[in-house]
Write a protein that holds these residues in place. Structure first.
Motif, mmCIF file in Angstrom:
data_model
loop_
_atom_site.group_PDB
_atom_site.id
_atom_site.type_symbol
_atom_site.label_atom_id
_atom_site.label_comp_id
_atom_site.label_asym_id
_atom_site.label_seq_id
_atom_site.Cartn_x
_atom_site.Cartn_y
_atom_site.Cartn_z
ATOM 1 N N UNK A 322 0.760 -1.320 0.046
ATOM 2 C CA UNK A 322 -0.363 -0.100 0.126
ATOM 3 C C UNK A 322 0.641 1.386 0.041
ATOM 4 N N UNK A 323 1.852 1.600 0.694
ATOM 5 C CA UNK A 323 2.726 2.657 0.763
ATOM 6 C C UNK A 323 3.516 2.261 -0.929
ATOM 7 N N UNK A 324 3.890 1.421 -1.059
ATOM 8 C CA UNK A 324 4.678 1.249 -2.238
ATOM 9 C C UNK A 324 3.503 2.048 -3.704
ATOM 10 N N UNK A 325 2.310 1.384 -3.648
ATOM 11 C CA UNK A 325 1.385 2.788 -4.942
ATOM 12 C C UNK A 325 0.759 3.770 -4.376
ATOM 13 N N UNK A 326 1.000 4.444 -3.390
ATOM 14 C CA UNK A 326 0.662 5.942 -2.869
ATOM 15 C C UNK A 326 2.383 5.692 -3.302
ATOM 16 N N UNK A 327 3.139 6.458 -2.801
ATOM 17 C CA UNK A 327 4.722 6.660 -3.378
ATOM 18 C C UNK A 327 4.480 6.897 -4.154
ATOM 19 N N UNK A 328 4.224 5.873 -5.376
ATOM 20 C CA UNK A 328 4.336 5.200 -7.561
ATOM 21 C C UNK A 328 3.565 6.519 -7.372
ATOM 22 N N UNK A 329 1.827 6.081 -6.604
ATOM 23 C CA UNK A 329 0.405 7.506 -7.481
ATOM 24 C C UNK A 329 1.195 8.705 -7.013
ATOM 25 N N UNK A 330 1.894 9.160 -6.132
ATOM 26 C CA UNK A 330 2.262 10.630 -5.937
ATOM 27 C C UNK A 330 3.324 10.772 -6.595
ATOM 28 N N UNK A 331 4.253 10.200 -7.208
ATOM 29 C CA UNK A 331 5.827 10.042 -7.338
ATOM 30 C C UNK A 331 5.666 10.372 -9.480
ATOM 31 N N UNK A 332 4.370 9.508 -9.881
ATOM 32 C CA UNK A 332 3.643 9.790 -10.959
ATOM 33 C C UNK A 332 2.714 11.741 -11.391
ATOM 34 N N UNK A 333 2.756 11.691 -10.201
ATOM 35 C CA UNK A 333 2.076 13.052 -10.470
ATOM 36 C C UNK A 333 2.831 14.380 -10.554
ATOM 37 N N UNK A 334 4.288 14.103 -9.319
ATOM 38 C CA UNK A 334 5.504 14.784 -9.687
ATOM 39 C C UNK A 334 6.022 14.772 -11.090
ATOM 40 N N UNK A 335 6.110 13.620 -11.405
ATOM 41 C CA UNK A 335 6.843 13.603 -12.845
ATOM 42 C C UNK A 335 5.897 14.077 -14.029
ATOM 43 N N UNK A 336 4.932 14.250 -13.850
ATOM 44 C CA UNK A 336 4.022 15.133 -14.703
ATOM 45 C C UNK A 336 3.985 15.948 -14.935
ATOM 46 N N UNK A 337 4.109 16.136 -14.063
ATOM 47 C CA UNK A 337 3.610 18.044 -13.819
ATOM 48 C C UNK A 337 5.570 18.615 -13.800
ATOM 49 N N UNK A 338 6.122 17.923 -13.099
ATOM 50 C CA UNK A 338 7.574 18.427 -13.770
ATOM 51 C C UNK A 338 8.582 18.362 -14.898
ATOM 52 N N UNK A 339 7.746 17.300 -15.256
ATOM 53 C CA UNK A 339 8.471 16.025 -16.815
ATOM 54 C C UNK A 339 8.669 17.679 -17.522
ATOM 55 N N UNK A 340 8.624 18.703 -17.931
ATOM 56 C CA UNK A 340 8.401 19.181 -18.743
ATOM 57 C C UNK A 340 9.353 20.491 -19.032
ATOM 58 N N UNK A 341 9.386 21.003 -17.330
ATOM 59 C CA UNK A 341 10.209 22.161 -16.989
ATOM 60 C C UNK A 341 11.230 22.984 -16.808
ATOM 61 N N UNK A 342 11.733 23.711 -16.644
ATOM 62 C CA UNK A 342 12.915 23.594 -16.771
ATOM 63 C C UNK A 342 12.996 24.542 -15.724
ATOM 64 N N UNK A 343 12.142 24.849 -14.607
ATOM 65 C CA UNK A 343 12.620 26.634 -13.685
ATOM 66 C C UNK A 343 13.908 26.568 -13.619
ATOM 67 N N UNK A 344 15.000 25.791 -12.745
ATOM 68 C CA UNK A 344 15.790 26.002 -12.546
ATOM 69 C C UNK A 344 16.827 27.277 -13.658
ATOM 70 N N UNK A 345 17.103 25.866 -15.082
ATOM 71 C CA UNK A 345 17.537 27.101 -15.574
ATOM 72 C C UNK A 345 16.495 28.735 -16.372
ATOM 73 N N UNK A 346 15.634 28.574 -16.317
ATOM 74 C CA UNK A 346 15.220 29.636 -16.667
ATOM 75 C C UNK A 346 15.498 31.121 -15.509
ATOM 76 N N UNK A 347 15.005 30.765 -14.284
ATOM 77 C CA UNK A 347 15.089 30.858 -13.216
ATOM 78 C C UNK A 347 17.356 32.097 -13.733
ATOM 79 N N UNK A 348 17.498 31.129 -13.566
ATOM 80 C CA UNK A 348 18.980 31.057 -13.557
ATOM 81 C C UNK A 348 19.248 32.480 -14.746
#
Length: 394
Positions: A322-348
């Motif tokens: 159950x911990x694995x399933x929850x962690x995997x769900x949250x990881x996929x959400x992070x991956x989807x949200x941040x996958x195409x970002x270049x936030x640190x490069x753009x900020x710099x």
């Protein structure tokens, strides 16, 4: 920079099929298994136990006894007697004890498999921690370089009196913090390498890389549990103990039968003698009392213990899954949200162009760095959870 972090993470999730170009994780674990001193010592212990168990099924030593009686008022000459005898338990006892020894050998083999699994899981977790730290070091090294660039720019602005001493000090502290972060990671890497060296019997391990290729899925919960029931050494050890205790009951029932003794007897006096065969049986009144009942009670306990531990293991398995399933769900959400970002490069880039003050840049930067670090940490935790779920495959 964030793009590089995400791309490094996206290719790194679950069961390790390749740990480096030279050695994958299976090869590294095989090397540790061959060199681990704890496993070598346990193999010697198992061999000694098996030999001891077999020795307990040997016949007792033959017995030679004699009498020479020259004293006393005898008119027929000195009396001489000797006897050679061999005693043994009832023949069916040896067969029953042999089967009991076989069941104990299986129990020892399961115990070794369980010990081996514990050692390899510890080694695998250490390798996963090491891979995580090596990736984190790459990230922190890039951040260190970027912090140095920012500090150098602030120093130039300070020299031309365009910024105050507070901004300069903050930039320097940020750079120092990144230097410390890299040094701290390097120290932790050396600690893990030392642990791996110990697990590898004092031999250095080479060929370790951050290049993980890990599939995402670990299988459905029920099918994974059924696989664990069939292959998990701890569960197999419990079954072997239960089988051994049942065979002990059969052995004790056979030991109720009388012991037997056979031999040759000679008696002689003054040129006259008698010789012939000797035979005897024990009367099983006291020695076997309550031993069958004790063996039966132990068998009932082992059956109950197997059930209790199996239920507890299933509960732990469900919690981990159950911990694995929850962690995997949250990881996929992070991956989807941040996958195409270049936030640190753009900020710099925005900061270097003067669109952000140092404090605005630093506050925004920490937000995205924390998110990237969280994603990397989640990846490591997912790998450790997956290693626990698939422990029976080691």
């Amino acid at each position: 920079m964030n793009k590089h972090i995400v791309s490094a993470i996206c290719g790194c999730l679950f069961f390790v099929s390749g740990f480096s170009q030279d050695k994958n994780i299976e090869q590294l674990l095989n090397e540790i298994e061959q060199n681990n001193t704890e496993l070598k010592g346990y193999q010697s212990f198992i061999e000694s136990q098996q030999l001891e168990n077999r020795s307990n099924n040997n016949l007792p030593d033959p017995q030679l006894s004699g009498f020479y009686l020259p004293f006393g008022d005898n008119r027929t000459g000195d009396y001489t007697e000797y006897q050679l005898s061999q005693s043994f338990e009832f023949p069916t006892v040896y067969a029953a004890r042999g089967k009991w020894n076989e069941s104990k050998s299986q129990q020892l083999a399961s115990a070794y498999a369980n010990k081996r699994q514990e050692v390899l899981l510890k080694a695998k977790n250490t390798l996963l921690e090491l891979a995580y730290l090596q990736k984190q070091k790459t990230v922190e090294a890039e951040r260190k370089t970027q912090s140095k660039q920012v500090f150098d720019q602030i120093q130039k602005l300070f020299d031309t009196e365009q910024v105050g001493i507070l901004d300069l000090n903050k930039a320097k502290i940020a750079w120092i913090q990144e230097q410390f972060a890299v040094e701290q990671i390097e120290t932790e890497i050396q600690i893990l390498l030392s642990k791996l060296k110990t697990l590898n019997g004092g031999n250095e391990i080479s060929g370790i890389s951050t290049g993980l290729a890990l599939p995402i899925e670990v299988g459905a919960e029920e099918s994974l549990w059924q696989e664990k029931l069939s292959n998990d050494p701890l569960l197999q050890e419990l079954k072997a103990i239960e089988t051994s205790s049942l065979q002990k009951v059969k052995l004790e029932k056979n030991k109720v039968l009388p012991n037997v003794a056979l031999g040759y007897n000679y008696q002689g006096v003054s040129g006259s003698h008698y010789s012939g065969f000797y035979g005897g049986v024990s009367i099983p009144l006291w020695n076997s009392k309550n031993k069958v009942k004790a063996a039966e009670a132990n068998y009932e306990y082992q059956q109950s213990n197997t059930q209790v531990i199996s239920t507890s293991l299933y509960t732990q398995f469900q919690e981990t899954y159950n911990r694995y399933e929850l962690m995997l769900k949250k990881y996929n959400e992070y991956q989807t949200t941040m996958g195409n970002l270049e936030s640190e490069d753009l900020l710099f880039k925005a900061y270097m162009l003067g669109e952000y003050s140092f404090m605005d840049y630093y506050v925004e930067l920490q937000f995205y760095r924390n998110a990237s670090d969280k994603m990397l940490q989640m990846e490591k935790e997912l790998q450790l959870l997956q290693a626990q779920l698939l422990k029976h495959q080691l």
